[in-house]
Design a protein around this motif. Structure first.
Motif: not given
Length: 252
Positions: A203-211
């Motif tokens: 779940s690592i990533g910025y907003g568009a990664n969507l958790q």
């Protein structure tokens, strides 16, 4: 420690030969240990080759204490996943022979006391932020008796770091690839090895990664054959599946 028998016939023959008492036979034939709030599966080892694993999240310290006591009473290996520091301290204070793996959030039987396989699994981690999931996979496999080699911080943004270890990775029999962001690392690895690859999205990533949803969908849509995808942050599943592959190899 009472010898474990793998079939009903073996239990009955042992009782007939007076090598197993009636009470010991009853204990081995009992399918679970009833705790009221939980039923501890006592035949998991016979069915699947490894005891029941305890998911620590959501359980109280008191519940975990009773479950661990039941496992130890039946001479089972202990593996508790997703357990925080407070609960881990409570468990290890009472059962001092158990150990806490802080990064993996796991309490287990000491790894050094568990015999290891000849073949090994590669646990490959894209970035340092993915380490908790990667360590959950690595420690799970080690507690299951699997030799593990770790290859961490080898993500695609500096792919030369992966290539520095690729021959050692190729010598393993299964790889678990843990990555967040766009999850490209699993496809890269799968395109370079001749063994199964388990991809674990984080779940690592910025907003568009969507958790982790974006990573999951990217891994599911990999063009590299030989890739199987686990659920988001499911390092345990990756380590468990890798262990099953290695055990199958060593059983033949």
């Amino acid at each position: 420690m009472t010898e474990q028998y793998d079939t009903l016939e073996h239990v009955l023959r042992a009782v007939h030969a007076n090598t197993l008492s009636v009470d010991e036979a009853k204990a081995q034939l009992n399918h679970y240990d009833e705790l009221g709030f939980a039923k501890i599966d006592l035949h998991r080892t016979q069915r699947q080759g490894f005891p029941e694993v305890i998911f620590g999240e959501g359980k109280t310290k008191e519940q975990l204490d009773e479950i661990v006591h039941a496992l130890i009473k039946h001479d089972e290996i202990v593996l508790i996943t997703r357990i925080n520091q407070e609960k881990a301290d409570s468990i290890t204070a009472k059962y001092c022979h158990l150990e806490y793996h802080e990064t993996a959030h796991i309490v287990s039987t000491p790894i050094k006391h568990i015999p290891k396989t000849k073949h090994y699994a590669s646990i490959i981690c894209a970035g340092t932020s993915d380490l908790p999931v990667a360590e959950e996979a690595a420690v799970t496999a080690e507690v299951m008796g699997i030799q593990v080699q770790r290859f961490y911080d080898v993500g695609v943004s500096g792919i030369h770091r992966l290539f520095a270890h690729i021959e050692a990775i190729r010598q393993s029999n299964v790889s678990v690839v843990v990555a967040g962001m766009e999850g490209a690392l699993s496809s890269v690895v799968a395109g370079l090895v001749d063994h199964p690859v388990y991809a674990v999205p984080t779940s690592i990533g910025y907003g568009a990664n969507l958790q982790g949803v974006t990573t999951l969908l990217s891994m599911v849509n990999s063009c590299a054959p030989g890739t199987s995808v686990l659920n988001i942050d499911n390092g345990f599943g990756g380590g468990y599946n890798a262990a099953m592959i290695i055990k199958m190899i060593e059983a033949h």
